[in-house]
Enzyme design. Sequence first.
Site, PDB file in Angstrom:
ATOM      1  N   TRP A 103       4.629   5.364  -3.367  1.00 44.04           N
ATOM      2  CA  TRP A 103       5.621   4.342  -3.026  1.00 44.04           C
ATOM      3  C   TRP A 103       7.020   4.787  -3.420  1.00 44.04           C
ATOM      4  O   TRP A 103       7.985   4.501  -2.705  1.00 44.04           O
ATOM      5  CB  TRP A 103       5.240   3.006  -3.663  1.00 44.04           C
ATOM      6  CG  TRP A 103       3.897   2.543  -3.201  1.00 44.04           C
ATOM      7  CD1 TRP A 103       2.762   2.390  -3.954  1.00 44.04           C
ATOM      8  CD2 TRP A 103       3.511   2.239  -1.851  1.00 44.04           C
ATOM      9  NE1 TRP A 103       1.714   2.003  -3.167  1.00 44.04           N
ATOM     10  CE2 TRP A 103       2.138   1.898  -1.877  1.00 44.04           C
ATOM     11  CE3 TRP A 103       4.195   2.216  -0.640  1.00 44.04           C
ATOM     12  CZ2 TRP A 103       1.443   1.536  -0.718  1.00 44.04           C
ATOM     13  CZ3 TRP A 103       3.504   1.859   0.513  1.00 44.04           C
ATOM     14  CH2 TRP A 103       2.142   1.519   0.463  1.00 44.04           C
ATOM     15  N   ASP A 174      11.727  -0.841  -8.411  1.00 44.07           N
ATOM     16  CA  ASP A 174      10.651  -1.449  -7.641  1.00 44.07           C
ATOM     17  C   ASP A 174       9.592  -1.882  -8.645  1.00 44.07           C
ATOM     18  O   ASP A 174       8.838  -1.072  -9.167  1.00 44.07           O
ATOM     19  CB  ASP A 174      10.076  -0.445  -6.647  1.00 44.07           C
ATOM     20  CG  ASP A 174       8.867  -0.984  -5.885  1.00 44.07           C
ATOM     21  OD1 ASP A 174       8.479  -2.140  -6.112  1.00 44.07           O
ATOM     22  OD2 ASP A 174       8.306  -0.223  -5.072  1.00 44.07           O
ATOM     23  N   LYS A 198       1.158  -9.213  -5.577  1.00 50.48           N
ATOM     24  CA  LYS A 198       0.356  -8.676  -6.677  1.00 50.48           C
ATOM     25  C   LYS A 198       0.388  -9.616  -7.894  1.00 50.48           C
ATOM     26  O   LYS A 198      -0.646 -10.010  -8.402  1.00 50.48           O
ATOM     27  CB  LYS A 198       0.848  -7.281  -7.045  1.00 50.48           C
ATOM     28  CG  LYS A 198       0.741  -6.303  -5.882  1.00 50.48           C
ATOM     29  CD  LYS A 198       1.319  -4.949  -6.226  1.00 50.48           C
ATOM     30  CE  LYS A 198       1.362  -4.024  -5.016  1.00 50.48           C
ATOM     31  NZ  LYS A 198       0.032  -3.671  -4.508  1.00 50.48           N
TER      32      LYS A 198
END
Length: 362
Positions: A103, A174, A198
């Site tokens: 990511w 992030d 999440k």
Amino acid sequence: MTTRAWNFSSGPATLPEPVLRRTQAAVWDLDGSGIGVLEHSHRGREFMAVLARAEALVRQLAAVPADYDVLFVPGGASLQFAMVPMNFLGPAATADYCLTGVWADKAAAEARRFGAVHVACSSAADGYAHIPDAAATRWSDAPAYVHFTSNNTIYGTQWRQPPAAPAGVPLVCDASSDIFSRPLDVARYGLVYAGAQKNLGPAGVTLVIVRKDLVARGHADLPTMLAYRTYAEHQSMYNTPPTFAIYVVAEVLAWLVEQGGLAAMATHNRAKAAILYDELDRSPLFRGVVRADARSDMNVTFRTPSPALDAQFIATAEAAGLRGLAGHRSVGGMRASLYNALPVAAVEALVACMRGFAAAHG
């Protein structure tokens, strides 16, 4: 006795049971209005109260300073990979990226569309099994910002402390897979973003906490919906926001307050993860994948001696009501995601399953 499975999925992930119950009722009737949350106008007083509550709870939980905006942006964290450089980078500028997984790599790839990217540090050489330290980090001369991914969902690593960006350089994080799992010192950051699915709620909305001066500094020639100032100036209401997702986020935030806040969640999550890591350290069959000093409290990655045995264990766990344990398709193995809402009982059930499997196959 619950009929629900234990959900170890990396996301969309398990939600607190009280939140699910309140959401069930709100789908039918939001706060006695006679209309369900899915049906309310985003301009009506009922949803405006939901939005205000969500922002207030974010500010309360993270002690967000007054000079930061709290935004609710559609599109997921992957959209932020592009929005950050679109707003703050440019052809003549450089941004520094810490590459600790897929990511982070994807975020850097998007940034290269808008300006230069300097790789300040990387853990790719050992398959992203560690977090680079300060000695392995080299900043560029004058980065527009520094970007890192605080928790690496696929690989099971987590920054214990954020990297120390050069003085005066905005730090962008992030935090999608560990947001609000531990205290967050917002003042250390220029911008923090996190997809909700999440630790915060359902897929469909991204929380962005950003310094107001950065919002003002953003490029002025962007498409309307890709400029942070649009969300800041219109309180995340320039167009119809993801109303249902924001409602659930507000309920999850209220649940976090009920649990004692972020410090209490950090203690809970550390203890919960320790149960599983202790088992991995003593197990004759299972082994952890990442370096001990980089272990994530949110995503625990582990293996048996062979892919065939991994698959057999995943099937055994599934039959026992332990769902979502298959590792990411790019790395294989197993991954147990221990987000805020997953109870200790789920981890204990997983450890019991591992012990039984090891006894039969060790």
